[in-house]
Design a protein around this motif. Sequence first.
Motif, PDB file in Angstrom:
ATOM      1  N   ALA A   1     -24.838 -30.563  89.279  1.00  0.00           N
ATOM      2  CA  ALA A   1     -23.668 -30.108  90.022  1.00  0.00           C
ATOM      3  C   ALA A   1     -24.116 -28.888  90.804  1.00  0.00           C
ATOM      4  O   ALA A   1     -24.594 -27.921  90.225  1.00  0.00           O
ATOM      5  CB  ALA A   1     -22.532 -29.736  89.078  1.00  0.00           C
ATOM      6  N   SER A   2     -23.996 -28.956  92.099  1.00  0.00           N
ATOM      7  CA  SER A   2     -24.454 -27.830  92.901  1.00  0.00           C
ATOM      8  C   SER A   2     -23.382 -26.753  92.925  1.00  0.00           C
ATOM      9  O   SER A   2     -22.203 -27.034  93.074  1.00  0.00           O
ATOM     10  CB  SER A   2     -24.784 -28.287  94.315  1.00  0.00           C
ATOM     11  N   PHE A   3     -23.817 -25.524  92.738  1.00  0.00           N
ATOM     12  CA  PHE A   3     -22.931 -24.380  92.849  1.00  0.00           C
ATOM     13  C   PHE A   3     -23.667 -23.381  93.728  1.00  0.00           C
ATOM     14  O   PHE A   3     -24.151 -22.353  93.265  1.00  0.00           O
ATOM     15  CB  PHE A   3     -22.603 -23.797  91.470  1.00  0.00           C
ATOM     16  N   GLY A   4     -23.787 -23.724  95.012  1.00  0.00           N
ATOM     17  CA  GLY A   4     -24.520 -22.903  95.963  1.00  0.00           C
ATOM     18  C   GLY A   4     -23.642 -21.834  96.562  1.00  0.00           C
ATOM     19  O   GLY A   4     -22.590 -22.128  97.119  1.00  0.00           O
TER      20      GLY A   4
ATOM     21  N   ILE B   1     -29.553 -22.988 100.316  1.00  0.00           N
ATOM     22  CA  ILE B   1     -30.326 -23.706 101.339  1.00  0.00           C
ATOM     23  C   ILE B   1     -31.601 -24.263 100.718  1.00  0.00           C
ATOM     24  O   ILE B   1     -31.985 -25.415 100.978  1.00  0.00           O
ATOM     25  CB  ILE B   1     -30.655 -22.770 102.526  1.00  0.00           C
ATOM     26  N   GLU B   2     -32.248 -23.473  99.876  1.00  0.00           N
ATOM     27  CA  GLU B   2     -33.466 -23.940  99.205  1.00  0.00           C
ATOM     28  C   GLU B   2     -33.144 -25.050  98.202  1.00  0.00           C
ATOM     29  O   GLU B   2     -33.917 -25.987  98.043  1.00  0.00           O
ATOM     30  CB  GLU B   2     -34.157 -22.774  98.506  1.00  0.00           C
ATOM     31  N   MET B   3     -31.993 -24.956  97.546  1.00  0.00           N
ATOM     32  CA  MET B   3     -31.574 -26.007  96.620  1.00  0.00           C
ATOM     33  C   MET B   3     -31.337 -27.317  97.374  1.00  0.00           C
ATOM     34  O   MET B   3     -31.722 -28.386  96.914  1.00  0.00           O
ATOM     35  CB  MET B   3     -30.316 -25.576  95.872  1.00  0.00           C
ATOM     36  N   MET B   4     -30.709 -27.223  98.549  1.00  0.00           N
ATOM     37  CA  MET B   4     -30.486 -28.429  99.363  1.00  0.00           C
ATOM     38  C   MET B   4     -31.811 -29.028  99.826  1.00  0.00           C
ATOM     39  O   MET B   4     -31.946 -30.261  99.882  1.00  0.00           O
ATOM     40  CB  MET B   4     -29.609 -28.096 100.563  1.00  0.00           C
ATOM     41  N   ALA B   5     -32.771 -28.190 100.129  1.00  0.00           N
ATOM     42  CA  ALA B   5     -34.084 -28.686 100.549  1.00  0.00           C
ATOM     43  C   ALA B   5     -34.781 -29.442  99.414  1.00  0.00           C
ATOM     44  O   ALA B   5     -35.584 -30.337  99.671  1.00  0.00           O
ATOM     45  CB  ALA B   5     -34.956 -27.528 101.024  1.00  0.00           C
ATOM     46  N   THR B   6     -34.455 -29.107  98.185  1.00  0.00           N
ATOM     47  CA  THR B   6     -35.045 -29.800  97.040  1.00  0.00           C
ATOM     48  C   THR B   6     -34.622 -31.264  97.019  1.00  0.00           C
ATOM     49  O   THR B   6     -35.373 -32.127  96.583  1.00  0.00           O
ATOM     50  CB  THR B   6     -34.629 -29.105  95.729  1.00  0.00           C
ATOM     51  N   GLY B   7     -33.423 -31.550  97.496  1.00  0.00           N
ATOM     52  CA  GLY B   7     -32.941 -32.926  97.538  1.00  0.00           C
ATOM     53  C   GLY B   7     -33.407 -33.699  98.747  1.00  0.00           C
ATOM     54  O   GLY B   7     -33.179 -34.905  98.834  1.00  0.00           O
ATOM     55  N   GLY B   8     -34.069 -33.031  99.675  1.00  0.00           N
ATOM     56  CA  GLY B   8     -34.555 -33.689 100.888  1.00  0.00           C
ATOM     57  C   GLY B   8     -35.763 -34.570 100.632  1.00  0.00           C
ATOM     58  O   GLY B   8     -36.341 -34.583  99.546  1.00  0.00           O
ATOM     59  N   SER B   9     -36.171 -35.290 101.658  1.00  0.00           N
ATOM     60  CA  SER B   9     -37.262 -36.265 101.507  1.00  0.00           C
ATOM     61  C   SER B   9     -38.617 -35.619 101.239  1.00  0.00           C
ATOM     62  O   SER B   9     -39.470 -36.229 100.601  1.00  0.00           O
ATOM     63  CB  SER B   9     -37.349 -37.131 102.760  1.00  0.00           C
ATOM     64  N   HIS B  10     -38.819 -34.391 101.686  1.00  0.00           N
ATOM     65  CA  HIS B  10     -40.123 -33.748 101.480  1.00  0.00           C
ATOM     66  C   HIS B  10     -40.364 -33.429 100.002  1.00  0.00           C
ATOM     67  O   HIS B  10     -41.477 -33.570  99.509  1.00  0.00           O
ATOM     68  CB  HIS B  10     -40.228 -32.468 102.322  1.00  0.00           C
ATOM     69  N   ASN B  11     -39.338 -33.002  99.300  1.00  0.00           N
ATOM     70  CA  ASN B  11     -39.483 -32.650  97.884  1.00  0.00           C
ATOM     71  C   ASN B  11     -39.003 -33.755  96.956  1.00  0.00           C
ATOM     72  O   ASN B  11     -39.519 -33.899  95.862  1.00  0.00           O
ATOM     73  CB  ASN B  11     -38.721 -31.356  97.588  1.00  0.00           C
ATOM     74  N   ASP B  12     -37.990 -34.511  97.375  1.00  0.00           N
ATOM     75  CA  ASP B  12     -37.554 -35.739  96.713  1.00  0.00           C
ATOM     76  C   ASP B  12     -37.291 -35.573  95.217  1.00  0.00           C
ATOM     77  O   ASP B  12     -38.057 -36.017  94.377  1.00  0.00           O
ATOM     78  CB  ASP B  12     -38.592 -36.833  96.938  1.00  0.00           C
TER      79      ASP B  12
ATOM     80  N   GLY C   1     -37.146 -15.455  92.056  1.00  0.00           N
ATOM     81  CA  GLY C   1     -37.488 -15.444  93.471  1.00  0.00           C
ATOM     82  C   GLY C   1     -36.315 -15.010  94.323  1.00  0.00           C
ATOM     83  O   GLY C   1     -35.186 -14.930  93.864  1.00  0.00           O
ATOM     84  N   CYS C   2     -36.634 -14.700  95.565  1.00  0.00           N
ATOM     85  CA  CYS C   2     -35.593 -14.257  96.495  1.00  0.00           C
ATOM     86  C   CYS C   2     -35.928 -14.760  97.903  1.00  0.00           C
ATOM     87  O   CYS C   2     -36.579 -14.057  98.650  1.00  0.00           O
ATOM     88  CB  CYS C   2     -35.458 -12.744  96.483  1.00  0.00           C
ATOM     89  N   PRO C   3     -35.498 -15.914  98.290  1.00  0.00           N
ATOM     90  CA  PRO C   3     -35.014 -17.002  97.442  1.00  0.00           C
ATOM     91  C   PRO C   3     -36.189 -17.816  96.929  1.00  0.00           C
ATOM     92  O   PRO C   3     -37.226 -17.905  97.587  1.00  0.00           O
ATOM     93  CB  PRO C   3     -34.156 -17.823  98.398  1.00  0.00           C
ATOM     94  N   PRO C   4     -36.048 -18.438  95.764  1.00  0.00           N
ATOM     95  CA  PRO C   4     -37.113 -19.321  95.289  1.00  0.00           C
ATOM     96  C   PRO C   4     -37.141 -20.590  96.135  1.00  0.00           C
ATOM     97  O   PRO C   4     -36.102 -21.081  96.556  1.00  0.00           O
ATOM     98  CB  PRO C   4     -36.723 -19.622  93.848  1.00  0.00           C
ATOM     99  N   GLY C   5     -38.312 -21.087  96.387  1.00  0.00           N
ATOM    100  CA  GLY C   5     -38.454 -22.297  97.196  1.00  0.00           C
ATOM    101  C   GLY C   5     -38.133 -23.548  96.397  1.00  0.00           C
ATOM    102  O   GLY C   5     -37.935 -23.504  95.180  1.00  0.00           O
TER     103      GLY C   5
END
Length: 156
Positions: free
Chosen positions: A30-33, A39-50, A130-134
């Motif tokens: 459950a995202s609580f952004g 933004i980094e959390m959303m990138a985790t769900g992208g195709s690059h990190n999958d 991190g600030c922000p963690p990747g």
Amino acid sequence: MAHQAHVPGFLMTTMDKGVNWARTRSMWPASFGLACCAIEMMATGGSHNDISRFGMEVFRASPRQADLMIVAGRVSQKMAPVLRQVYDQMAEPKWVISMGACASTGGMFNNYALVQGVDQIVPVDMYVPGCPPGPQSLLHGILSLQEEIMAGTIRR
């Protein structure tokens, strides 16, 4: 501990290990952004990190369908009761990852308006610094949480 016999063609394990394996392979976050960490959390769900490689296909919008809360960013005093309500509505067993310095300790925002650590509101199982963690840091935190669940060190 009893010795388990090796039988060809059969998989032998304990019930706890089997249940923990199933739990870690089907976590639904459950995202609580709340800030830049989101933004980094959303990138985790992208195709690059999958993140779907690890059984987390979709970030759930409903807390009743989620068992992993990722708190990404600073939590204001006004948002704290909402965070707790979402946590309380989540399915059992449930886990929490605190993502970023702001969620973990308040970060550089040391004032009355922000919660100085989300662990004051909900129990935190894993901290991702991190600030922000990747995205790679979040993936590492998720995989570390899965290892602890498999080992049985985190119980709910």
